[in-house]
Design a protein around this motif. Sequence first.
Motif, PDB file in Angstrom:
ATOM      1  N   LEU A   5     -11.403 -12.726  92.329  1.00 57.19           N
ATOM      2  CA  LEU A   5     -10.438 -12.284  91.320  1.00 57.19           C
ATOM      3  C   LEU A   5      -9.713 -11.008  91.759  1.00 57.19           C
ATOM      4  O   LEU A   5      -8.496 -10.887  91.630  1.00 57.19           O
ATOM      5  CB  LEU A   5     -11.142 -12.050  89.980  1.00 57.19           C
ATOM      6  N   SER A   6     -10.473 -10.043  92.267  1.00 63.12           N
ATOM      7  CA  SER A   6      -9.867  -8.771  92.675  1.00 63.12           C
ATOM      8  C   SER A   6      -8.969  -8.946  93.892  1.00 63.12           C
ATOM      9  O   SER A   6      -7.937  -8.282  94.010  1.00 63.12           O
ATOM     10  CB  SER A   6     -10.952  -7.726  92.961  1.00 63.12           C
ATOM     11  N   THR A   7      -9.337  -9.841  94.801  1.00 68.24           N
ATOM     12  CA  THR A   7      -8.521 -10.087  96.000  1.00 68.24           C
ATOM     13  C   THR A   7      -7.165 -10.666  95.629  1.00 68.24           C
ATOM     14  O   THR A   7      -6.124 -10.209  96.119  1.00 68.24           O
ATOM     15  CB  THR A   7      -9.250 -11.043  96.959  1.00 68.24           C
ATOM     16  N   ILE A   8      -7.167 -11.688  94.762  1.00 69.30           N
ATOM     17  CA  ILE A   8      -5.907 -12.310  94.347  1.00 69.30           C
ATOM     18  C   ILE A   8      -5.033 -11.319  93.600  1.00 69.30           C
ATOM     19  O   ILE A   8      -3.818 -11.233  93.821  1.00 69.30           O
ATOM     20  CB  ILE A   8      -6.185 -13.544  93.460  1.00 69.30           C
TER      21      ILE A   8
ATOM     22  N   PHE B  90       2.225 -13.227  99.007  1.00 67.78           N
ATOM     23  CA  PHE B  90       0.916 -13.880  99.063  1.00 67.78           C
ATOM     24  C   PHE B  90       0.677 -14.598 100.389  1.00 67.78           C
ATOM     25  O   PHE B  90      -0.256 -15.383 100.494  1.00 67.78           O
ATOM     26  CB  PHE B  90       0.773 -14.871  97.898  1.00 67.78           C
ATOM     27  N   ARG B  91       1.517 -14.309 101.390  1.00 68.04           N
ATOM     28  CA  ARG B  91       1.294 -14.909 102.700  1.00 68.04           C
ATOM     29  C   ARG B  91      -0.031 -14.393 103.274  1.00 68.04           C
ATOM     30  O   ARG B  91      -0.284 -13.194 103.290  1.00 68.04           O
ATOM     31  CB  ARG B  91       2.427 -14.556 103.660  1.00 68.04           C
ATOM     32  N   GLY B  92      -0.851 -15.316 103.745  1.00 64.94           N
ATOM     33  CA  GLY B  92      -2.128 -14.928 104.343  1.00 64.94           C
ATOM     34  C   GLY B  92      -3.249 -14.744 103.356  1.00 64.94           C
ATOM     35  O   GLY B  92      -4.340 -14.294 103.735  1.00 64.94           O
ATOM     36  N   VAL B  93      -3.052 -15.096 102.075  1.00 64.92           N
ATOM     37  CA  VAL B  93      -4.088 -14.862 101.076  1.00 64.92           C
ATOM     38  C   VAL B  93      -5.288 -15.774 101.276  1.00 64.92           C
ATOM     39  O   VAL B  93      -6.412 -15.440 100.884  1.00 64.92           O
ATOM     40  CB  VAL B  93      -3.514 -15.036  99.636  1.00 64.92           C
ATOM     41  N   THR B  94      -5.099 -16.928 101.918  1.00 60.34           N
ATOM     42  CA  THR B  94      -6.205 -17.870 102.100  1.00 60.34           C
ATOM     43  C   THR B  94      -7.316 -17.280 102.959  1.00 60.34           C
ATOM     44  O   THR B  94      -8.499 -17.499 102.693  1.00 60.34           O
ATOM     45  CB  THR B  94      -5.697 -19.170 102.748  1.00 60.34           C
ATOM     46  N   ALA B  95      -6.933 -16.525 103.979  1.00 61.66           N
ATOM     47  CA  ALA B  95      -7.939 -15.956 104.897  1.00 61.66           C
ATOM     48  C   ALA B  95      -8.919 -15.035 104.180  1.00 61.66           C
ATOM     49  O   ALA B  95     -10.137 -15.212 104.290  1.00 61.66           O
ATOM     50  CB  ALA B  95      -7.251 -15.228 106.045  1.00 61.66           C
ATOM     51  N   PRO B  96      -8.450 -14.020 103.419  1.00 59.00           N
ATOM     52  CA  PRO B  96      -9.418 -13.173 102.725  1.00 59.00           C
ATOM     53  C   PRO B  96     -10.173 -13.901 101.630  1.00 59.00           C
ATOM     54  O   PRO B  96     -11.334 -13.585 101.354  1.00 59.00           O
ATOM     55  CB  PRO B  96      -8.554 -12.041 102.150  1.00 59.00           C
TER      56      PRO B  96
ATOM     57  N   ALA C 123     -11.141 -16.984 101.829  1.00 62.13           N
ATOM     58  CA  ALA C 123     -12.160 -17.761 102.531  1.00 62.13           C
ATOM     59  C   ALA C 123     -13.305 -16.879 103.015  1.00 62.13           C
ATOM     60  O   ALA C 123     -14.456 -17.306 103.073  1.00 62.13           O
ATOM     61  CB  ALA C 123     -11.524 -18.487 103.709  1.00 62.13           C
ATOM     62  N   SER C 124     -12.986 -15.644 103.362  1.00 61.18           N
ATOM     63  CA  SER C 124     -14.003 -14.769 103.949  1.00 61.18           C
ATOM     64  C   SER C 124     -14.663 -13.831 102.946  1.00 61.18           C
ATOM     65  O   SER C 124     -15.732 -13.286 103.228  1.00 61.18           O
ATOM     66  CB  SER C 124     -13.364 -13.912 105.052  1.00 61.18           C
ATOM     67  N   VAL C 125     -14.048 -13.649 101.779  1.00 62.29           N
ATOM     68  CA  VAL C 125     -14.494 -12.592 100.872  1.00 62.29           C
ATOM     69  C   VAL C 125     -15.936 -12.792 100.404  1.00 62.29           C
ATOM     70  O   VAL C 125     -16.723 -11.843 100.360  1.00 62.29           O
ATOM     71  CB  VAL C 125     -13.529 -12.466  99.665  1.00 62.29           C
ATOM     72  N   THR C 126     -16.312 -14.025 100.080  1.00 56.58           N
ATOM     73  CA  THR C 126     -17.672 -14.278  99.602  1.00 56.58           C
ATOM     74  C   THR C 126     -18.690 -13.980 100.692  1.00 56.58           C
ATOM     75  O   THR C 126     -19.680 -13.283 100.464  1.00 56.58           O
ATOM     76  CB  THR C 126     -17.822 -15.738  99.147  1.00 56.58           C
ATOM     77  N   LEU C 127     -18.427 -14.498 101.890  1.00 58.87           N
ATOM     78  CA  LEU C 127     -19.347 -14.292 103.007  1.00 58.87           C
ATOM     79  C   LEU C 127     -19.463 -12.819 103.372  1.00 58.87           C
ATOM     80  O   LEU C 127     -20.567 -12.275 103.513  1.00 58.87           O
ATOM     81  CB  LEU C 127     -18.864 -15.100 104.210  1.00 58.87           C
ATOM     82  N   VAL C 128     -18.321 -12.157 103.507  1.00 55.57           N
ATOM     83  CA  VAL C 128     -18.322 -10.751 103.922  1.00 55.57           C
ATOM     84  C   VAL C 128     -18.963  -9.861 102.870  1.00 55.57           C
ATOM     85  O   VAL C 128     -19.778  -8.985 103.187  1.00 55.57           O
ATOM     86  CB  VAL C 128     -16.882 -10.280 104.222  1.00 55.57           C
ATOM     87  N   ARG C 129     -18.632 -10.075 101.597  1.00 55.53           N
ATOM     88  CA  ARG C 129     -19.215  -9.270 100.520  1.00 55.53           C
ATOM     89  C   ARG C 129     -20.727  -9.443 100.466  1.00 55.53           C
ATOM     90  O   ARG C 129     -21.472  -8.469 100.329  1.00 55.53           O
ATOM     91  CB  ARG C 129     -18.618  -9.681  99.170  1.00 55.53           C
TER      92      ARG C 129
ATOM     93  N   ALA D  70      -7.619   1.221  94.251  1.00 55.20           N
ATOM     94  CA  ALA D  70      -8.018   1.521  92.873  1.00 55.20           C
ATOM     95  C   ALA D  70      -7.966   0.259  92.010  1.00 55.20           C
ATOM     96  O   ALA D  70      -8.864  -0.001  91.196  1.00 55.20           O
ATOM     97  CB  ALA D  70      -7.107   2.599  92.286  1.00 55.20           C
ATOM     98  N   ALA D  71      -6.917  -0.562  92.205  1.00 54.19           N
ATOM     99  CA  ALA D  71      -6.778  -1.795  91.432  1.00 54.19           C
ATOM    100  C   ALA D  71      -7.884  -2.784  91.771  1.00 54.19           C
ATOM    101  O   ALA D  71      -8.480  -3.405  90.877  1.00 54.19           O
ATOM    102  CB  ALA D  71      -5.411  -2.425  91.700  1.00 54.19           C
ATOM    103  N   VAL D  72      -8.173  -2.938  93.064  1.00 57.87           N
ATOM    104  CA  VAL D  72      -9.229  -3.865  93.492  1.00 57.87           C
ATOM    105  C   VAL D  72     -10.556  -3.504  92.856  1.00 57.87           C
ATOM    106  O   VAL D  72     -11.272  -4.352  92.313  1.00 57.87           O
ATOM    107  CB  VAL D  72      -9.363  -3.865  95.031  1.00 57.87           C
ATOM    108  N   ASN D  73     -10.902  -2.218  92.922  1.00 58.76           N
ATOM    109  CA  ASN D  73     -12.188  -1.788  92.381  1.00 58.76           C
ATOM    110  C   ASN D  73     -12.244  -1.884  90.865  1.00 58.76           C
ATOM    111  O   ASN D  73     -13.288  -2.217  90.295  1.00 58.76           O
ATOM    112  CB  ASN D  73     -12.489  -0.357  92.839  1.00 58.76           C
ATOM    113  N   ALA D  74     -11.123  -1.577  90.196  1.00 58.93           N
ATOM    114  CA  ALA D  74     -11.099  -1.684  88.735  1.00 58.93           C
ATOM    115  C   ALA D  74     -11.324  -3.129  88.296  1.00 58.93           C
ATOM    116  O   ALA D  74     -12.139  -3.410  87.412  1.00 58.93           O
ATOM    117  CB  ALA D  74      -9.769  -1.159  88.188  1.00 58.93           C
ATOM    118  N   VAL D  75     -10.593  -4.058  88.922  1.00 58.65           N
ATOM    119  CA  VAL D  75     -10.749  -5.481  88.591  1.00 58.65           C
ATOM    120  C   VAL D  75     -12.130  -5.969  88.990  1.00 58.65           C
ATOM    121  O   VAL D  75     -12.797  -6.681  88.225  1.00 58.65           O
ATOM    122  CB  VAL D  75      -9.661  -6.330  89.293  1.00 58.65           C
TER     123      VAL D  75
END
Length: 348
Positions: free
Chosen positions: A49-52, A89-95, A97-103, A323-328
């Motif tokens: 959610l925060s990435t999008i 939103f170009r390139g949004v698929t990469a993060p 795809a990786s966000v769950t694994l990396v987090r 700040a937005a990423v962390n708030a969300v």
Amino acid sequence: MPAESNFQDVTSSSIRTRTMPQLSGGSEKPRRWIKQYRTETAASTASVLSTITAFPLDSVKTRMQTYPYAGAVDCIRVTYNSEGIRGFFRGVTAPLASVTLVRTISFSIYQRSKYVYSDWMKKNLDFCPLEHVNKNGALPNLGTIACFGAAGATAGSGITFIACPFELTKLSAQVSVLMANQKNADPHKQAIALSYHNKGTFKTLANIVKHRGFTGMYTGLNLHLLRDTLGTGIYFATYESSKQILTTFSGKDAHKNPIAVLAAGALCGIVSWAMIYPIDSVKSIYQRNALMYSKGQKVPVPKIAFFRRDMYRGLGVSMGRSAAVNAVFFSAFEFLKKRINAMKDVVD
């Protein structure tokens, strides 16, 4: 520190509960999987959610780092006029795809490292950082900052090898239109730049391998490793310290003070980016330049220059994004955690 207050922090008892299975006789009913791994489940969903939500700001930041604009507003205007909403939103698929694994991996490494370093300090220096932060009214000191910073640096260095290919793919997708439109005296480089134009995430990754080989996926790894090791160390040290200060002065535990958790999360992102931003700028510039070189060709590495104005292009956007990423993230995380905790403990 509270047991279930946030993504970065759970107590040792809660870790043991998750990782060590029940060894009692078969009379106990099995626990719900989602409750057993509630921290990972909530963190993964909140990360998506925060990435999008904040990805357009990340795209603006990358464009400003790698190409000259009059400012953030000018970058937004030019991007929208030439590429429309889709350009942000170009390139949004990469993060994604990786966000769950990396987090998940980052969280796991940080937690284990934190307890290892704390135990070592207790044994060799007669000071336990984790016991100190759990004392009422305690404030951060050099020992706690060193412990959390070292654990964060360990986590940052560990996830670099997973995150680098995804981040390179994201960057190339974000600046693909700009590379294609840039006039280049070398026709070979111009042809390579045009080959990245308007390709999706996986086609972009295949294109990188085509021109630079499989090792090309790790272009800029040294700079990425330096950025993530320092940045993640600063991130966690700032987060844990600021959360401790805010909860101490508010007189509440962190899990009863969500404002302190949100404020600490936003602050740690802002501080860490401000400290390592020139490294990130050089990484982005180097990776962009490398995309126009073939395998075996030497790519010149820009010099990291702190306090030089052009090294901080897009910093304001990046800090706002952080700040937005962390708030969300923390808002979604706490909400999901409470909903999961409200479920029944065992499967009927």
